[in-house]
Scaffold this motif. Structure first.
Motif, PDB file in Angstrom:
ATOM      1  N   VAL A 258     -14.395   0.223 141.695  1.00 34.68           N
ATOM      2  CA  VAL A 258     -15.154   1.314 141.101  1.00 34.68           C
ATOM      3  C   VAL A 258     -15.971   0.739 139.951  1.00 34.68           C
ATOM      4  CG1 VAL A 258     -14.968   3.498 139.886  1.00 34.68           C
ATOM      5  CG2 VAL A 258     -13.367   2.959 141.727  1.00 34.68           C
ATOM      6  N   ASP A 259     -17.242   1.057 139.908  1.00 30.94           N
ATOM      7  CA  ASP A 259     -18.101   0.576 138.838  1.00 30.94           C
ATOM      8  C   ASP A 259     -17.947   1.495 137.628  1.00 30.94           C
ATOM      9  OD1 ASP A 259     -19.990  -0.597 137.254  1.00 30.94           O
ATOM     10  OD2 ASP A 259     -21.702  -0.098 138.516  1.00 30.94           O
ATOM     11  N   VAL A 260     -17.394   0.962 136.561  1.00 29.02           N
ATOM     12  CA  VAL A 260     -17.165   1.754 135.352  1.00 29.02           C
ATOM     13  C   VAL A 260     -18.166   1.404 134.246  1.00 29.02           C
ATOM     14  CG1 VAL A 260     -14.711   2.069 135.843  1.00 29.02           C
ATOM     15  CG2 VAL A 260     -15.452   0.108 134.506  1.00 29.02           C
ATOM     16  N   THR A 261     -19.199   0.669 134.586  1.00 29.52           N
ATOM     17  CA  THR A 261     -20.157   0.197 133.591  1.00 29.52           C
ATOM     18  C   THR A 261     -20.772   1.342 132.800  1.00 29.52           C
ATOM     19  OG1 THR A 261     -20.672  -1.666 135.029  1.00 29.52           O
ATOM     20  CG2 THR A 261     -22.226  -1.201 133.260  1.00 29.52           C
ATOM     21  N   GLU A 262     -21.262   2.374 133.472  1.00 28.69           N
ATOM     22  CA  GLU A 262     -21.918   3.481 132.768  1.00 28.69           C
ATOM     23  C   GLU A 262     -20.969   4.190 131.810  1.00 28.69           C
ATOM     24  OE1 GLU A 262     -24.235   6.142 135.174  1.00 28.69           O
ATOM     25  OE2 GLU A 262     -24.922   4.490 136.431  1.00 28.69           O
ATOM     26  N   GLY A 263     -19.738   4.404 132.230  1.00 28.44           N
ATOM     27  CA  GLY A 263     -18.758   5.054 131.365  1.00 28.44           C
ATOM     28  C   GLY A 263     -18.445   4.238 130.122  1.00 28.44           C
ATOM     29  N   VAL A 264     -18.307   2.929 130.291  1.00 22.17           N
ATOM     30  CA  VAL A 264     -18.024   2.053 129.157  1.00 22.17           C
ATOM     31  C   VAL A 264     -19.201   2.033 128.200  1.00 22.17           C
ATOM     32  CG1 VAL A 264     -17.615  -0.357 128.492  1.00 22.17           C
ATOM     33  CG2 VAL A 264     -16.375   0.634 130.419  1.00 22.17           C
ATOM     34  N   LEU A 265     -20.416   1.889 128.730  1.00 17.47           N
ATOM     35  CA  LEU A 265     -21.595   1.865 127.869  1.00 17.47           C
ATOM     36  C   LEU A 265     -21.775   3.182 127.130  1.00 17.47           C
ATOM     37  CD1 LEU A 265     -24.100  -0.104 130.119  1.00 17.47           C
ATOM     38  CD2 LEU A 265     -22.866  -0.926 128.103  1.00 17.47           C
ATOM     39  N   ALA A 266     -21.508   4.313 127.785  1.00 14.14           N
ATOM     40  CA  ALA A 266     -21.616   5.621 127.138  1.00 14.14           C
ATOM     41  C   ALA A 266     -20.587   5.746 126.016  1.00 14.14           C
ATOM     42  CB  ALA A 266     -21.433   6.731 128.164  1.00 14.14           C
TER      43      ALA A 266
ATOM     44  N   ALA B 269     -21.790   3.692 123.075  1.00 13.82           N
ATOM     45  CA  ALA B 269     -22.920   4.332 122.400  1.00 13.82           C
ATOM     46  C   ALA B 269     -22.459   5.510 121.547  1.00 13.82           C
ATOM     47  CB  ALA B 269     -23.949   4.797 123.427  1.00 13.82           C
ATOM     48  N   ALA B 270     -21.405   6.208 121.972  1.00 15.26           N
ATOM     49  CA  ALA B 270     -20.905   7.359 121.233  1.00 15.26           C
ATOM     50  C   ALA B 270     -20.229   6.948 119.934  1.00 15.26           C
ATOM     51  CB  ALA B 270     -19.931   8.149 122.106  1.00 15.26           C
ATOM     52  N   GLY B 271     -19.840   5.705 119.826  1.00 12.76           N
ATOM     53  CA  GLY B 271     -19.188   5.228 118.608  1.00 12.76           C
ATOM     54  C   GLY B 271     -17.687   5.449 118.660  1.00 12.76           C
ATOM     55  N   PRO B 272     -17.018   5.058 117.582  1.00 11.60           N
ATOM     56  CA  PRO B 272     -15.554   5.192 117.571  1.00 11.60           C
ATOM     57  C   PRO B 272     -15.126   6.651 117.526  1.00 11.60           C
ATOM     58  CG  PRO B 272     -16.351   4.386 115.456  1.00 11.60           C
ATOM     59  CD  PRO B 272     -17.536   4.443 116.377  1.00 11.60           C
ATOM     60  N   ARG B 273     -14.016   6.938 118.161  1.00 13.31           N
ATOM     61  CA  ARG B 273     -13.476   8.301 118.153  1.00 13.31           C
ATOM     62  C   ARG B 273     -12.699   8.526 116.869  1.00 13.31           C
ATOM     63  NH1 ARG B 273     -10.714   9.498 123.812  1.00 13.31           N
ATOM     64  NH2 ARG B 273      -9.763  10.990 122.434  1.00 13.31           N
TER      65      ARG B 273
END
Length: 85
Positions: free
Chosen positions: A59-67, A70-74
């Motif tokens: 499963v390609d998780v690249t977009e989820g990781v990059l998002a 970008a959102a910063g630390p929780r």
């Protein structure tokens, strides 16, 4: 060198971790040892099958990781822990 050692070298070759001199020596051994040649052919087929299965089923998780980056630390809600004191 016994066949077990040659098979170890052949295994590193299948993983792409061998040195050029080792590759040449292992190939020479394969020309003279039918047992190791069969072992190598079987191991190469299994390696190909495993790599193709992993690639096809991954499963390609690249977009989820990059998002998430970008959102910063929780921010954690520590206030709930304070109430437990």
């Amino acid at each position: 060198m016994g066949c077990a050692r040659w098979r170890e070298l052949l295994s590193t070759q299948l993983d792409g971790e061998d040195a050029p001199g080792e590759r040449e020596a292992a190939q020479r051994h394969l020309t003279s040892c039918d047992t190791c040649r069969r072992w190598y052919d079987d191991a190469a087929a299994i390696t190909r099958r495993a790599r193709m299965t992993l690639v096809r089923d991954s499963v390609d998780v690249t977009e989820g990781v990059l998002a998430a980056l970008a959102a910063g630390p929780r921010r954690h809600r520590w206030w709930g822990l304070r109430a437990l004191r």
